[in-house]
Design an enzyme around this catalytic site. Structure first.
Site, PDB file in Angstrom:
ATOM      1  N   SER A 195      32.364  36.037  40.374  1.00 28.35           N
ATOM      2  CA  SER A 195      33.246  36.905  41.163  1.00 28.35           C
ATOM      3  C   SER A 195      32.836  38.361  40.993  1.00 28.35           C
ATOM      4  O   SER A 195      32.107  38.716  40.066  1.00 28.35           O
ATOM      5  CB  SER A 195      34.691  36.723  40.679  1.00 28.35           C
ATOM      6  OG  SER A 195      35.566  37.665  41.254  1.00 28.35           O
ATOM      7  N   TYR A 240      41.246  35.725  34.336  1.00 32.40           N
ATOM      8  CA  TYR A 240      40.321  35.514  35.451  1.00 32.40           C
ATOM      9  C   TYR A 240      39.045  36.329  35.252  1.00 32.40           C
ATOM     10  O   TYR A 240      37.927  35.800  35.379  1.00 32.40           O
ATOM     11  CB  TYR A 240      41.008  35.900  36.758  1.00 32.40           C
ATOM     12  CG  TYR A 240      40.245  35.522  37.995  1.00 32.40           C
ATOM     13  CD1 TYR A 240      40.372  34.259  38.549  1.00 32.40           C
ATOM     14  CD2 TYR A 240      39.404  36.438  38.622  1.00 32.40           C
ATOM     15  CE1 TYR A 240      39.675  33.904  39.701  1.00 32.40           C
ATOM     16  CE2 TYR A 240      38.707  36.096  39.768  1.00 32.40           C
ATOM     17  CZ  TYR A 240      38.841  34.828  40.303  1.00 32.40           C
ATOM     18  OH  TYR A 240      38.138  34.495  41.441  1.00 32.40           O
TER      19      TYR A 240
END
Length: 294
Positions: A139, A152
């Site tokens: 990401s 995350y």
């Protein structure tokens, strides 16, 4: 592109919705065979039925090695082998570390990082037979950090460096390894966070491009397929995310901390209160998470 993907078998985790589903659809349209893997059997079955003959699906939890090995066996039996792995399965919790149960934080790390490593371990022997390629979905969060995203961000940064080392380990076996780094993609995961927190959405609107940009799932899937064909070591969606990657020495310095810290004392309490009101530690569409999480 069609000729290059035709006949290739793509093993895609997290294929029931979002990026995984759209990548499966677009790859199949170009002649690829899809093994759609995930935790929502009804959606997977429907997807494969819509794709037509030459595809398969398997219910699978990427944190369970036996479940992954069973999915690989199903794929090999149905499609003959695996050319490409897209380790895409991922979740995001709603809430900060201080406000979240420890098991929720651990679950995010387990799915997003350990799930990737387990997927690789389960598929590497088959991918080696075809001198294939593995795409590990990281990401933009590997290059930056925001409050409410500690688990995350930590997991996605781990995926990036795991991929870096894995690339060296698998090179002599003829396997290519890439990592994908997306900004905000218009998926259920992102929509769920927006629905539960106006503070989150307001923050995105204030971020400079590409940090606050929202990309369509179709554009993301196209970027994945282009990267697979070129066996890229990095895939950036949008491409400007590469600039954020290059700016990491500043982003992760005291100077980079300043603009976030300037807002954090007011923003974090609001964020926590909004998530507290929903009673959810994961988004409404997160498979198998339930109202209070794992």
């Amino acid at each position: 592109m069609a000729a290059d993907l035709a006949g290739k078998v793509l093993f895609i985790t997290g294929a029931a919705r979002g990026i995984g589903e759209e990548t499966a659809r677009r790859a199949a349209a170009r002649g690829a065979h899809i093994a759609a893997v995930g935790m929502e059997p009804e959606r997977l079955e429907k997807l494969v039925a819509e794709l037509g003959p030459g595809h398969c699906w398997a219910e699978c939890d990427v944190t369970d090695q036996s479940s992954l090995e069973s999915a690989v066996a199903t794929t090999v039996a149905a499609l003959g082998g695996i050319d490409v792995v897209i380790a895409n399965a991922g979740i995001a919790n709603h809430g900060t570390v201080a406000e979240s149960p420890a098991d929720v934080i651990a679950r995010v790390m387990e799915v997003n990082l350990i799930g990737v490593s387990r997927t690789v371990s389960a598929t590497v022997a088959e991918v080696e037979k075809r001198q294939g390629y593995m795409l590990l979905v990281s990401s933009l969060a590997a290059f930056t950090a925001l409050p409410g995203m500690a688990a995350y961000c930590g997991a996605k940064a781990g995926v990036e460096n795991y991929g870096n080392a894995l690339r060296f380990e698998l090179a002599y076996r003829g396997i290519g390894v890439g990592t994908a780094h997306m900004g905000w993609i218009d998926t259920d995961l992102v929509r769920d966070v927006k629905a539960d927190s106006s503070t989150f959405e307001d923050t995105l609107k204030k971020l400079p491009y590409p940090l606050g940009a929202l990309t369509s799932v179709g554009d993301c899937a196209d970027a994945f397929l282009e990267g697979i064909l070129k066996r890229k070591r990095r895939i950036f969606v949008p491409k400007a995310v590469a600039l954020v990657a290059a700016a990491r020495p500043i982003t992760f310095s005291w100077l980079g901390d300043l603009p976030v810290l300037a807002q954090a004392k007011q923003m974090v309490p609001r964020l926590e209160e909004q998530f507290r009101k929903t009673g959810r530690t994961f988004g409404a569409s997160s498979a198998g998470m339930g109202k209070r999480g794992a």
